[in-house]
Scaffold this motif. Structure first.
Motif, PDB file in Angstrom:
ATOM      1  N   LEU A 211      53.922  53.587  33.601  1.00 11.70           N
ATOM      2  CA  LEU A 211      52.555  54.060  33.377  1.00 11.70           C
ATOM      3  C   LEU A 211      52.180  54.284  31.906  1.00 11.70           C
ATOM      4  N   PRO A 212      53.095  54.805  31.064  1.00 14.04           N
ATOM      5  CA  PRO A 212      52.671  55.031  29.675  1.00 14.04           C
ATOM      6  C   PRO A 212      52.129  53.789  28.963  1.00 14.04           C
ATOM      7  N   THR A 213      52.621  52.598  29.306  1.00 12.06           N
ATOM      8  CA  THR A 213      52.085  51.400  28.645  1.00 12.06           C
ATOM      9  C   THR A 213      51.307  50.535  29.611  1.00 12.06           C
ATOM     10  N   TYR A 214      51.048  51.067  30.802  1.00 13.69           N
ATOM     11  CA  TYR A 214      50.385  50.245  31.803  1.00 13.69           C
ATOM     12  C   TYR A 214      49.167  50.994  32.309  1.00 13.69           C
ATOM     13  N   TYR A 215      48.682  50.615  33.477  1.00 14.55           N
ATOM     14  CA  TYR A 215      47.512  51.269  34.035  1.00 14.55           C
ATOM     15  C   TYR A 215      47.720  51.376  35.539  1.00 14.55           C
ATOM     16  N   VAL A 216      46.839  52.104  36.187  1.00 16.42           N
ATOM     17  CA  VAL A 216      46.896  52.120  37.643  1.00 16.42           C
ATOM     18  C   VAL A 216      45.501  51.859  38.197  1.00 16.42           C
ATOM     19  N   SER A 217      45.456  51.022  39.230  1.00 17.14           N
ATOM     20  CA  SER A 217      44.223  50.762  39.958  1.00 17.14           C
ATOM     21  C   SER A 217      44.674  50.429  41.380  1.00 17.14           C
ATOM     22  N   PRO A 218      43.763  50.467  42.347  1.00 17.36           N
ATOM     23  CA  PRO A 218      44.206  50.204  43.727  1.00 17.36           C
ATOM     24  C   PRO A 218      44.871  48.839  43.896  1.00 17.36           C
ATOM     25  N   GLN A 219      44.497  47.866  43.055  1.00 23.69           N
ATOM     26  CA  GLN A 219      45.041  46.517  43.234  1.00 23.69           C
ATOM     27  C   GLN A 219      46.242  46.239  42.327  1.00 23.69           C
ATOM     28  N   VAL A 220      46.706  47.262  41.626  1.00 21.16           N
ATOM     29  CA  VAL A 220      47.739  47.014  40.618  1.00 21.16           C
ATOM     30  C   VAL A 220      49.013  46.432  41.245  1.00 21.16           C
ATOM     31  N   GLY A 221      49.228  46.712  42.531  1.00 19.22           N
ATOM     32  CA  GLY A 221      50.451  46.236  43.182  1.00 19.22           C
ATOM     33  C   GLY A 221      50.509  44.732  43.375  1.00 19.22           C
ATOM     34  N   HIS A 222      49.333  44.082  43.486  1.00 18.18           N
ATOM     35  CA  HIS A 222      49.310  42.642  43.788  1.00 18.18           C
ATOM     36  C   HIS A 222      50.185  41.842  42.847  1.00 18.18           C
ATOM     37  N   GLY A 223      49.952  42.063  41.539  1.00 21.12           N
ATOM     38  CA  GLY A 223      50.690  41.304  40.545  1.00 21.12           C
ATOM     39  C   GLY A 223      52.188  41.506  40.712  1.00 21.12           C
ATOM     40  N   PHE A 224      52.563  42.756  40.996  1.00 23.30           N
ATOM     41  CA  PHE A 224      53.990  43.056  41.087  1.00 23.30           C
ATOM     42  C   PHE A 224      54.619  42.471  42.342  1.00 23.30           C
ATOM     43  N   VAL A 225      53.860  42.449  43.446  1.00 25.34           N
ATOM     44  CA  VAL A 225      54.427  41.920  44.685  1.00 25.34           C
ATOM     45  C   VAL A 225      54.937  40.515  44.458  1.00 25.34           C
ATOM     46  N   LEU A 226      54.075  39.660  43.902  1.00 26.23           N
ATOM     47  CA  LEU A 226      54.482  38.265  43.771  1.00 26.23           C
ATOM     48  C   LEU A 226      55.571  38.105  42.729  1.00 26.23           C
ATOM     49  N   ILE A 227      55.479  38.881  41.661  1.00 25.59           N
ATOM     50  CA  ILE A 227      56.543  38.815  40.658  1.00 25.59           C
ATOM     51  C   ILE A 227      57.864  39.255  41.275  1.00 25.59           C
ATOM     52  N   ALA A 228      57.811  40.357  42.032  1.00 32.05           N
ATOM     53  CA  ALA A 228      59.052  40.858  42.640  1.00 32.05           C
ATOM     54  C   ALA A 228      59.597  39.866  43.662  1.00 32.05           C
TER      55      ALA A 228
END
Lengths: 290, 319
Positions: A211-228
């Motif tokens: 979080l300190p260098t990132y952000y949070v929004s309801p859709q923030v997980g999308h990017g991570f799901v596919l990367i993960a």
């Protein structure tokens, strides 16, 4: 055109991001390795954890890193209950059902966030987070470096947990042969839920580091799901070190892709790897043959 | 072959709705139900009949939507040519995704993941390329007329959607009642056994995905005509893929009527949540998520399977 120093800087950035990706992917990989299920809610759970950190920082004035001892057990407990009460009950071990149930959980979490917090993008102010530290030719925000270091530490702790504790032994036993594990007296359902809990607990840690260098929004997980997913598939579903090296590699690919193709198109590299791996070597680079 | 009478009856009963109601809201809702039912039917041809769960039907929907928009805007072609091209383009996309996935025998979760990735690649490309208008999207000029497939009243779009939905039902019934349907069912239940019995699993799955993609592409083209605006997220975003599978899963994948039932139930549920929460954004999707989990938990055969004996699960335990 391209100076070597820019390239090296991009590599360092990629590795720093990749360490956090590896942590996120390890949670997913562990759940797959033990339960043989694909948790589509992984990104939404990370999003929920990010909101957790956000409110701990904004409302209670906590330092994001001081939130780790609160958020990791909280995320773990939430994961345990989620598996026991929802995932295990609803899916009863059927592969498609697990996909659908975790998709349902993701829908609920994501849209609860939309309903409660609207689609605003939120960030936290830490003052020192963007103080720059030189790493070779690269200038990294201090918090990014801290995140990478924290992620590596968390990976090491996770490795120790899986390798050197009774719980880890039980988890590995269940992963290998759940019926045999049941016969020697392991409470398999409990271990399943614990593995799921460890998976979400890693997200708690990742959220505090991010979080300190990132952000949070309801859709923030999308990017991570596919990367993960990409990392887990690349490294071999369920492989610990596969997920780790895969995470670093994907971090670098993303960074270099962004450098050569631009922010938006740069993501293509990740998906190209994802699709190619799924098609050509679905057991991953480190995976055993199924 | 089972008679197609129920489908004819449905079309006949649904036909006079615009004359029976003066309410634009009801007609809008009915149009959305028919549109999503058709998208769900497209998913059902592959997910329900062939048992291949796609998490990326947005790839086909979006391809159709963009194909007709690009043809009309960039080349000035009429909407009918656009529509036909949209279906063909989606078929090509389906063949590509299908060939890549089935050639390498991806199934189950792997197939779901790879379809999701294809849709994301399409979204990123649409977001970056000039021909798709990149992130700004594409706006079709307002020009009502049958040659442009644009209608001044809501009834026109309703009947357009009804035609698509009926076509979807006919395709589904046709596949169900022919050898293809039987072969797909065999592959769905046990691919190894089907192969052993001489079913060319690759060939039948390819046919299923091509039909499925073509129908989804038609729905995409319809969307373009209805809203006259597209952007990468609308066309290729994950919410399209989710909408495509929600209806059939909730309604029931085993029947050609499942997607329609599911779409109707979900749209009504969505309206109800909007009314109850005073229109909080996202509330309807929270309800969809909860319904999805409950359906999988309690009615794995969907709502249409309510009256039937439950299927056995992996451990051989009834419902």
């Amino acid at each position: 055109m391209l100076e070597p120093s820019i390239l090296t800087a991009s590599l360092v950035h990629g590795l720093a991001n990749g360490a956090v990706y590896a942590l996120v992917a390890l949670g997913l990989s562990l759940v797959y390795g033990v339960l043989h299920i694909i948790n589509f809610a992984h990104g939404a759970l990370l999003m929920a954890a990010l909101y957790g950190v956000y409110f701990l920082v904004e409302r209670l004035g906590l330092d994001p890193y001081a939130a780790i001892p609160i958020l990791v057990p909280a995320a773990g407990a939430a994961g345990y209950l989620l598996h026991r009460w929802v995932v295990a009950k609803a899916s009863r071990g059927r592969e498609e059902a697990v996909l659908l149930v975790t998709l349902g959980i993701a829908l609920v979490l994501e849209n609860l966030a939309v309903a409660l917090f609207r689609s605003d993008t939120r960030t936290i102010e830490t003052g020192w987070a963007f103080a720059m530290v030189a790493v070779g030719p690269a200038l990294l925000p201090a918090a990014k470096l801290a995140a990478a270091a924290g992620a590596l530490l968390a990976v090491a702790l996770l490795w120790a947990l899986v390798r050197a504790t009774d719980l880890g032994r039980a988890i590995r036993a269940v992963a290998k042969d759940r019926e045999a594990a049941r016969l020697v007296g392991i409470d398999v359902e409990h271990v399943f839920a614990l593995a799921f809990a460890i998976g979400t607990a890693t997200l708690g840690a990742a959220a505090c580091l991010l979080l300190p260098t990132y952000y949070v929004s309801p859709q923030v997980g999308h990017g991570f799901v596919l990367i993960a997913f990409t990392i887990v598939v690349l490294g071999g579903m369920g492989s610990f070190w596969g997920a780790f090296w895969g995470g670093l590699l994907i971090g670098v690919v993303e960074s270099l892709g962004g450098l050569f193709l631009g922010e938006s198109l740069g993501q293509i590299g990740i998906f190209a790897i994802f699709i190619a791996t799924l098609l050509l070597r679905p057991t991953g680079l480190f995976g055993r043959a199924v | 072959m089972r008679p197609l009478a129920p489908i004819g009856l449905f079309a006949l009963l649904a036909l006079p709705l615009p004359w029976l109601t003066g309410s634009g809201t009801v007609l809008n809702l009915a149009t959305m139900v028919l549109m999503l039912a058709t998208l769900g039917q497209a998913w059902n041809l592959l997910g329900g009949m062939a048992g291949q769960f796609s998490f990326g039907h947005a790839a086909f929907f979006g391809t159709g939507a963009y194909a007709t928009a690009i043809l009309q805007i960039r080349l000035g072609l009429d909407a009918w040519t656009g529509f036909a091209t949209a279906v063909l383009a989606a078929v090509a996309m389906g063949a590509l995704v299908g060939f890549a996935s089935f050639r390498f025998r991806l199934r189950g979760s792997y197939f779901a993941l790879v379809t999701l990735a294809f849709a994301e690649v399409a979204r990123i490309l649409a977001n970056s390329l000039e021909i798709t208008g990149a992130g700004v999207g594409l706006l079709l000029p307002l020009a009502p007329g049958l040659d442009r497939l644009q209608f001044t009243d809501k009834a026109g779009y309703y009947w357009f959607a009804l035609v698509l939905c009926t076509a979807g039902l006919l395709i589904a019934a046709r596949i169900r009642d022919t050898r293809l349907g039987a072969r797909l069912a065999a592959v769905r239940e046990n691919e190894e056994a089907a192969r052993a019995l001489g079913v060319d699993a690759f060939a039948v799955k390819m046919q299923a995905i091509v039909w499925s993609a073509g129908l989804a592409g038609a729905v995409g083209a319809f969307y373009t005509q209805l809203f006259l605006y597209l952007d990468p997220h609308i066309a290729f975003g994950p919410q399209v893929s989710v909408e495509a599978l929600l209806g059939p899963i909730v309604g029931g994948t085993g029947s050609i009527w499942g997607p329609l039932l599911g779409a109707a139930v979900l749209q009504l549920l969505g309206e109800a949540t909007r009314a109850l929460t005073g229109g909080v954004t996202g509330a309807n999707l929270v309800a969809y998520g909860i319904v999805l989990v409950l359906i999988v938990r309690f009615f794995p055969d969907g709502m249409i399977g309510l009256g039937r004996p439950r299927a056995l699960d992996a451990r051989g335990v009834s419902g």
